[in-house]
Design an enzyme around this catalytic site. Structure first.
Site: not given
Length: 187
Positions: A19, A26, A61, A63, A81, A98, A108, A110, A155
């Site tokens: 990032h 990714h 969001c 990963h 979160e 995006y 970003e 992704e 996004w």
């Protein structure tokens, strides 16, 4: 997990190394949490976040960890979160991708499948991740994003029109076939 444009896994790298100003493509995910009334949970990203700090966005969001399925990552991040447990998790946009650049040059980039999650109960935000939460009626929220009245993360702004195209009632959207996920997400 680093991915090729066609969705094949091509390696991995620590999150803090992917990032920056030259962010490689990714694998990630986005989720939209709904209550049983069809309201969507919006979150304001914590001010300490590397990308888009303090910006309103969709519910959650993240990963996947190496070897972790995307649904497992959704469950893990919702708990971490927002203190939420999912009643249902459905894939909606299997191939959403995006690229967005912050004012400071941070990128970003992704391949980011999108999930609908239904929960019962209230969120308990982790202040390291989430600054604020708000439940909104889906139609009101989507209309404001589509008209430009409501500024959201880049996004989220791109995902909402694609989700709106699935129909007016988010609880009745037809889930996508998980086989449509990028190859890297099927590992």
């Amino acid at each position: 997990m680093l991915v090729a444009p066609d969705g094949r896994a091509i390696g991995s790298a620590p999150k803090e190394l992917v990032h920056g100003t030259d962010t490689p493509l990714h694998l990630a995910f986005s989720s939209y949490v709904f209550d049983t009334e069809g309201r969507v949970l919006l979150t304001r990203r914590a001010n300490r976040k590397i990308t888009w700090p303090g910006v309103w966005t969709n519910s959650c969001c993240g990963h996947p960890m190496p070897g972790e399925r995307l649904v497992g990552a959704v469950v893990r991040r919702l708990s971490h979160e927002l203190g939420l447990t999912a009643l249902d998790i459905d894939l909606m946009l299997p191939r959403f991708a995006y690229r967005a650049v912050m004012d400071n040059g941070t990128v970003e980039n992704e391949l980011c499948p999108v999930y609908r999650v239904v929960v019962a109960g209230e969120a308990t935000p982790n202040p390291d991740e989430v600054g604020e939460v708000a439940w909104r009626p889906w139609k009101e929220f989507a209309d404001e994003v589509m008209s430009g009245e409501l500024t959201m993360s880049p996004w989220c702004s791109e995902q909402v029109p694609q989700l709106v195209a699935l129909g007016p009632d988010p609880l009745k959207w037809e889930p996508a076939d998980p086989a449509a996920l990028p190859e890297a997400a099927l590992r």
